[in-house]
Design a protein around this motif. Structure first.
Motif, PDB file in Angstrom:
ATOM      1  N   ILE A 128       0.899  -1.158   0.000  1.00 38.60           N
ATOM      2  CA  ILE A 128       0.000   0.000   0.000  1.00 38.60           C
ATOM      3  C   ILE A 128       0.936   1.207   0.000  1.00 38.60           C
ATOM      4  N   VAL A 129       1.010   1.877  -1.141  1.00 38.35           N
ATOM      5  CA  VAL A 129       1.965   2.986  -1.300  1.00 38.35           C
ATOM      6  C   VAL A 129       1.222   4.292  -1.023  1.00 38.35           C
ATOM      7  N   VAL A 130       1.738   5.084  -0.090  1.00 48.78           N
ATOM      8  CA  VAL A 130       1.026   6.307   0.306  1.00 48.78           C
ATOM      9  C   VAL A 130       1.938   7.527   0.185  1.00 48.78           C
ATOM     10  N   GLY A 131       1.534   8.482  -0.676  1.00 48.71           N
ATOM     11  CA  GLY A 131       2.252   9.762  -0.764  1.00 48.71           C
ATOM     12  C   GLY A 131       1.655  10.703   0.267  1.00 48.71           C
ATOM     13  N   VAL A 132       2.524  11.312   1.088  1.00 49.42           N
ATOM     14  CA  VAL A 132       2.043  12.207   2.146  1.00 49.42           C
ATOM     15  C   VAL A 132       2.546  13.630   1.858  1.00 49.42           C
ATOM     16  N   LEU A 143      -5.169  26.884   8.870  1.00 53.32           N
ATOM     17  CA  LEU A 143      -4.365  26.600  10.073  1.00 53.32           C
ATOM     18  C   LEU A 143      -3.189  25.662   9.756  1.00 53.32           C
ATOM     19  N   PHE A 144      -2.591  25.856   8.569  1.00 48.45           N
ATOM     20  CA  PHE A 144      -1.524  24.939   8.136  1.00 48.45           C
ATOM     21  C   PHE A 144      -0.334  24.947   9.102  1.00 48.45           C
ATOM     22  N   GLU A 145      -0.189  26.063   9.821  1.00 45.13           N
ATOM     23  CA  GLU A 145       0.961  26.178  10.741  1.00 45.13           C
ATOM     24  C   GLU A 145       0.917  25.109  11.827  1.00 45.13           C
ATOM     25  N   MET A 146      -0.295  24.559  12.043  1.00 45.97           N
ATOM     26  CA  MET A 146      -0.433  23.561  13.117  1.00 45.97           C
ATOM     27  C   MET A 146      -0.343  22.127  12.598  1.00 45.97           C
ATOM     28  N   ILE A 147      -0.129  21.966  11.297  1.00 47.91           N
ATOM     29  CA  ILE A 147      -0.061  20.600  10.744  1.00 47.91           C
ATOM     30  C   ILE A 147       1.135  19.857  11.352  1.00 47.91           C
ATOM     31  N   GLU A 148       0.904  18.600  11.691  1.00 46.05           N
ATOM     32  CA  GLU A 148       1.977  17.808  12.302  1.00 46.05           C
ATOM     33  C   GLU A 148       3.124  17.618  11.311  1.00 46.05           C
ATOM     34  N   PRO A 149       4.360  17.418  11.816  1.00 45.51           N
ATOM     35  CA  PRO A 149       5.488  17.178  10.911  1.00 45.51           C
ATOM     36  C   PRO A 149       5.215  15.959  10.022  1.00 45.51           C
ATOM     37  N   VAL A 150       5.746  15.999   8.799  1.00 44.11           N
ATOM     38  CA  VAL A 150       5.447  14.932   7.839  1.00 44.11           C
ATOM     39  C   VAL A 150       5.883  13.563   8.369  1.00 44.11           C
ATOM     40  N   GLU A 151       6.967  13.525   9.148  1.00 45.17           N
ATOM     41  CA  GLU A 151       7.457  12.233   9.678  1.00 45.17           C
ATOM     42  C   GLU A 151       6.389  11.607  10.593  1.00 45.17           C
ATOM     43  N   ILE A 152       5.754  12.448  11.389  1.00 45.66           N
ATOM     44  CA  ILE A 152       4.724  11.922  12.299  1.00 45.66           C
ATOM     45  C   ILE A 152       3.514  11.458  11.503  1.00 45.66           C
ATOM     46  N   ARG A 153       3.130  12.256  10.498  1.00 41.30           N
ATOM     47  CA  ARG A 153       1.949  11.866   9.695  1.00 41.30           C
ATOM     48  C   ARG A 153       2.220  10.544   8.978  1.00 41.30           C
ATOM     49  N   MET A 154       3.444  10.373   8.443  1.00 41.11           N
ATOM     50  CA  MET A 154       3.765   9.122   7.739  1.00 41.11           C
ATOM     51  C   MET A 154       3.743   7.940   8.714  1.00 41.11           C
ATOM     52  N   LYS A 155       4.275   8.193   9.899  1.00 48.54           N
ATOM     53  CA  LYS A 155       4.331   7.107  10.896  1.00 48.54           C
ATOM     54  C   LYS A 155       2.907   6.675  11.287  1.00 48.54           C
ATOM     55  N   ASN A 156       2.028   7.660  11.460  1.00 54.28           N
ATOM     56  CA  ASN A 156       0.648   7.335  11.848  1.00 54.28           C
ATOM     57  C   ASN A 156      -0.065   6.523  10.770  1.00 54.28           C
ATOM     58  N   VAL A 157       0.219   6.848   9.501  1.00 52.34           N
ATOM     59  CA  VAL A 157      -0.404   6.107   8.397  1.00 52.34           C
ATOM     60  C   VAL A 157       0.103   4.656   8.403  1.00 52.34           C
ATOM     61  N   VAL A 158       1.416   4.485   8.507  1.00 49.76           N
ATOM     62  CA  VAL A 158       1.995   3.127   8.490  1.00 49.76           C
ATOM     63  C   VAL A 158       1.453   2.327   9.671  1.00 49.76           C
ATOM     64  N   LYS A 169       2.420  -4.556   3.136  1.00 44.81           N
ATOM     65  CA  LYS A 169       3.315  -3.541   3.708  1.00 44.81           C
ATOM     66  C   LYS A 169       2.809  -2.167   3.322  1.00 44.81           C
ATOM     67  N   CYS A 170       3.026  -1.195   4.205  1.00 47.25           N
ATOM     68  CA  CYS A 170       2.645   0.175   3.862  1.00 47.25           C
ATOM     69  C   CYS A 170       3.911   0.993   3.660  1.00 47.25           C
ATOM     70  N   LEU A 171       4.065   1.567   2.461  1.00 44.15           N
ATOM     71  CA  LEU A 171       5.267   2.330   2.138  1.00 44.15           C
ATOM     72  C   LEU A 171       4.876   3.794   1.950  1.00 44.15           C
ATOM     73  N   THR A 172       5.425   4.665   2.781  1.00 46.90           N
ATOM     74  CA  THR A 172       5.055   6.085   2.673  1.00 46.90           C
ATOM     75  C   THR A 172       6.239   6.901   2.182  1.00 46.90           C
ATOM     76  N   GLU A 173       5.927   8.040   1.563  1.00 48.45           N
ATOM     77  CA  GLU A 173       6.981   9.000   1.206  1.00 48.45           C
ATOM     78  C   GLU A 173       6.373  10.398   1.121  1.00 48.45           C
ATOM     79  N   PRO A 174       7.175  11.438   1.445  1.00 48.57           N
ATOM     80  CA  PRO A 174       6.647  12.799   1.331  1.00 48.57           C
ATOM     81  C   PRO A 174       6.460  13.167  -0.134  1.00 48.57           C
ATOM     82  N   ILE A 175       5.379  13.895  -0.452  1.00 55.71           N
ATOM     83  CA  ILE A 175       5.201  14.341  -1.845  1.00 55.71           C
ATOM     84  C   ILE A 175       5.081  15.871  -1.886  1.00 55.71           C
TER      85      ILE A 175
END
Ligand SMILES: CC(C)(COP(=O)(O)OP(=O)(O)OC[C@H]1O[C@@H](n2cnc3c(N)ncnc32)[C@H](O)[C@@H]1O)[C@@H](O)C(=O)NCCC(=O)NCCS
Ligand SMILES: Nc1ncnc2c1ncn2[C@@H]1O[C@H](COP(=O)(O)OP(=O)(O)OP(=O)(O)O)[C@@H](O)[C@H]1O
Length: 485
Positions: A128-132, A143-158, A169-175
């Motif tokens: 399951i490939v997920v672009g974050v 309120l974008f200033e409050m968005i969680e860091p991309v590493e945390i968002r990717m970890k939560n998805v996985v 397997k879930c494979l994430t990457e920043p896009i």
């Protein structure tokens, strides 16, 4: 007593009692509810949506996870919600695709996201490939200033996807564009989108076609409804969740020594025209907090006879001081267009502000405590005001525009930040201070960004909407504060 984990087994009979079962889960669990269908029940898209929608309404604080694979082995210790027992399914479920792709921001992973991720987990046997999204992809969001860091968002998805899936397997990457891995990986077979992002899937397939790649099957999930009148949202959304976090404690407070009966210190930070004065006044009048206005203290440093004036004249030119008084407008013209000059000025002014604060404290029989904690940006030793012994007030709010820039917050138990988006701050400054747009922007660029301030703060407030809304956030923040100290 509450359990951390629970398991709800659904079948055709107890489905009628879903709301009641989820309410029971809310009362009995502290963390997570696994939901599973027994083999006799058909897993339809409608049913999946219904479970997540009802979870958002009836057990909003519980992390609900509808599992795709067997539950056995996932957790040892769980409370069974309802009477239905778990039955192992016979035979292996056939997955339709090997590799499925999807994308999103996935801030504060919510039940709408879970419907999408559930669908992918249900369909994919291998990957399951997920672009974050990251960087400019998130800059326009509310309120974008409050968005969680991309590493945390990717970890939560996985964490979510691998927990509910079997072998996949879930494979994430920043896009940083709307395509990411979906137009790079050849052997993907399907893309999962919601009704609102369907156009994005069409764009992916168009590019794949142009690059001679296979077309992806497009799997659509329906939006899970939610309601946020202030943001005008009709679906469950991350923006609403960010808004709900305003006034809440987002980061643990610092352990700062405090004597018995001594006040608790809060720093109130914020950029130009962000609403600090309004909030400080409200904290004072409604909640009885003591407020020390450091900006005002800084201004008294420019009055006739102040030792600082001579230093400022030496530093920024003699014509800055007229009749012994610093011409603040002229000084502003210099420092707000040059960051290093602003820093030099801060290095002159802030120790003086501290000294003045100490003097005031001494005059009012206040006890002064020195917290010699290292400073973050400017290397100041910080002395913190304590309120007079005789005063009954238990809180002191230090209101300071440059609080975080000066690293002062590191010596405070907690810092609250109020912000508005940069365009709104510019609009307010133009209207309030009679400046041109470019002058207003200059002033703002001399300050640290909202994001930097927010990242250094424990509680975040936003004054973008009506005054009542700002006050409601402050009330929420005060209510929680009183519980934790
Ligand atoms: C550009 C994209 C990735 C940006 O994502 P976005 O900022 O919208 O993410 P967000 O976290 O808000 O949502 C993620 C996904 O969950 C869906 N979703 C959000 N809320 C809900 C809800 N209440 N109910 C159901 N689905 C929801 C969104 O529609 C989206 O498909 C996306 O919008 C898109 O266009 N996707 C289609 C193309 C794609 O998947 N490209 C990248 C593949 S790697
Ligand atoms: N909902 C709101 N809450 C607070 N202030 C608001 C709100 N809506 C508009 N404002 C306006 O924002 C402007 C800035 O507010 P305020 O003076 O409290 O900011 P400040 O952070 O103290 O500014 P500065 O540091 O630049 O003096 C004011 O003109 C105020 O009326």
């Amino acid at each position: 007593m509450t359990s951390k984990y629970g398991l709800l087994v659904l079948n055709s009979k107890n489905l009628q009692k879903l709301k009641q079962l989820l309410t029971t889960a809310a009362a009995s669990l502290s963390s997570r509810l696994y939901v599973r269908f027994n083999p006799d029940t058909d897993r339809t898209d409608d049913l999946v949506s219904k479970i997540y929608l009802n979870s958002a309404n009836f057990c909003p604080k519980i992390d609900v996870r509808l599992v795709v694979a067997e539950i056995a082995g996932k957790i040892d210790n769980y409370e069974l919600i309802g009477d239905e027992k778990y039955e192992k399914s016979s035979g292996k479920s056939e997955k339709k695709y090997k590799k499925v792709v999807l994308g999103g921001t996935f801030d504060r992973l919510h039940n709408g996201h879970k419907v999408l991720l559930n669908k992918a987990a249900e369909l994919a046997s291998d990957d399951i490939v997920v672009g974050v999204t990251d960087k400019e992809m998130i800059a326009k969001k509310s309120l974008f200033e409050m968005i969680e860091p991309v590493e945390i968002r990717m970890k939560n998805v996985v964490d979510f996807v691998e927990d509910i899936s079997g072998e996949a397997k879930c494979l994430t990457e920043p896009i940083i564009d709307p395509f990411g891995p979906s137009t790079r990986i050849q052997d993907l077979e399907a893309i999962v989108v919601s009704r609102e992002t369907l156009k994005g899937a069409d764009a992916v397939n168009k590019i794949r076609n142009e690059h001679g790649m296979s077309q992806l099957d497009v799997i659509i999930v329906e939006l899970v409804e939610g309601n946020d009148e202030i943001l005008n949202e009709t679906k469950i959304s991350s923006s609403s969740r960010r808004r709900a976090d305003l006034g809440r404690l987002l980061k643990p407070t610092r352990q700062v020594p405090r004597g018995n009966g001594k006040p608790y210190l809060i720093g109130l930070a914020g950029g130009i025209a962000s609403g600090k004065s309004h909030i400080a006044k409200y904290l004072k009048e409604k909640h009885g907090f003591d407020v020390i206005d450091c900006d005002k203290l800084a201004h008294t440093c420019y009055e006739k006879g102040s030792v600082l004036n001579q230093k400022i004249a030496e530093h920024f030119g003699k014509d800055i001081v007229i009749d012994g008084v610093v011409d603040r407008k002229k000084l502003g013209g210099i420092v707000f267009s040059d960051k290093s000059k602003l820093r030099e000025l801060s290095e002159l002014v802030w120790p003086e502000v501290r000294k003045k604060a100490t003097e005031i404290a001494e005059q009012s029989t206040a006890r002064v405590v020195v917290l010699g904690k290292a400073q973050k940006i400017l290397n100041f030793e910080v002395k913190i005001l304590k309120i007079p012994k005789k005063s009954k007030k238990q809180f002191t709010v230090i209101e300071a525009a440059a609080l975080i820039e000066a690293g002062w917050h590191e010596a405070l138990a907690e810092t609250w930040t109020v912000f508005v988006p940069a365009e709104e701050a510019v609009r307010r400054v133009v209207e309030r201070d009679n400046l041109t747009e470019s002058q207003a922007k200059d002033r703002m660029s001399s300050q640290i960004s909202n994001k930097q301030r927010i990242d250094a703060s424990n509680v975040v407030l936003c004054s973008l909407w009506k005054y009542e809304e700002t006050r409601a956030q402050v009330d929420r923040a005060v209510e929680e504060l009183l519980k934790r100290i």
